[in-house]
Design a protein around this motif. Sequence first.
Motif, PDB file in Angstrom:
ATOM      1  N   ALA A  72       1.100  45.168 -78.303  1.00  0.00           N
ATOM      2  CA  ALA A  72       1.204  43.775 -78.087  1.00  0.00           C
ATOM      3  C   ALA A  72       0.048  42.786 -78.988  1.00  0.00           C
ATOM      4  O   ALA A  72       0.595  41.944 -79.560  1.00  0.00           O
ATOM      5  N   GLY A  76       1.234  40.867 -82.268  1.00  0.00           N
ATOM      6  CA  GLY A  76       1.314  39.384 -82.221  1.00  0.00           C
ATOM      7  C   GLY A  76       0.165  39.052 -83.637  1.00  0.00           C
ATOM      8  O   GLY A  76       0.483  37.858 -84.180  1.00  0.00           O
ATOM      9  N   TYR A 108       8.632  41.811 -78.220  1.00  0.00           N
ATOM     10  CA  TYR A 108       7.550  41.482 -77.087  1.00  0.00           C
ATOM     11  C   TYR A 108       8.248  41.662 -75.738  1.00  0.00           C
ATOM     12  O   TYR A 108       7.515  41.732 -74.794  1.00  0.00           O
ATOM     13  N   ASN A 112       6.103  43.958 -73.047  1.00  0.00           N
ATOM     14  CA  ASN A 112       5.481  43.061 -71.867  1.00  0.00           C
ATOM     15  C   ASN A 112       6.479  43.338 -70.563  1.00  0.00           C
ATOM     16  O   ASN A 112       5.598  43.657 -69.471  1.00  0.00           O
TER      17      ASN A 112
END
Length: 213
Positions: A72, A76, A108, A112
Amino acid sequence: MNWKPYAVVVPFSALITGLFNLSELMPWPLAVLAGAAWAVLIGLVAQRIGQRWRGRVEDGLVVLGAAGAAFAGCGGLMAILLLDGALRSSSLTGDALEQMFLPSIPYYIAVNSVLELLIVPAIVYVGWRAGRRRILILAAVVLYFGMRVWTYLAFAPARLAWAESTHSTEPLTAGERTQAAQDLMLDDPRWILLLVMFLLFLLAALVRPAVRR
C-alpha cells in the motif's frame, strides 16, 4: 478468554467495516453491528487456534501485515510520482489523467480490504501477549486505524469525486492542473504512515514473541 483485544478490534471493525463500508448496503446501525459481529467472529476463530500453531500463525500474520503495508505504501508513492509527473506536462488532458488514475482504485481496494477485514483484526487477537512485539503490533494497528479513518473521511471522497466528474479531452490549463493536483491530494502523507507501519511490523517480525500468559 481474554477480552482485552476485543476492546481494540471491535471498535475498529464497527467503524471501518461497518459504518464506512456496510452502511452503503444497509441502515447504519445494522452496519455497525455487523462490523462489530465480524470482529467478534474473528476473535472466536483466533481463540480456537491451538498453542502448537499459534506462534506460527502469529509470525505469518506479522509478515503479511508488513507485506500489506509495503504494497500500500509503495503503491501510494508510485501513484503520487506518476500523477505528479503527468501533471507537469502541458499537453496532458483531463481524460488522460483520469484513465491513468482509475486503475489504482481496485488495487487499493484489494490491499486495504485484506488488511481491514482479516490481517489487522487477526493479528491483534493472535499477537495479544505481553512483550515488545505486542507494543509494536498495537502501534502499527493504531496507526493504520487513524489512517483509514482519514481515508474514509477526506481522502477517498475527494479522489472519487474527481474521478466521477467530467473530464475534457482538451489539454489542461496550468490552473486546471493545479486544481487537479489538489483534488487528487497529491501532497497526502499517507504513504509515509504506511511505510512507518511497515517498519513497525518488520521490527515485530524480528522480535522474539513473549511466552503467552
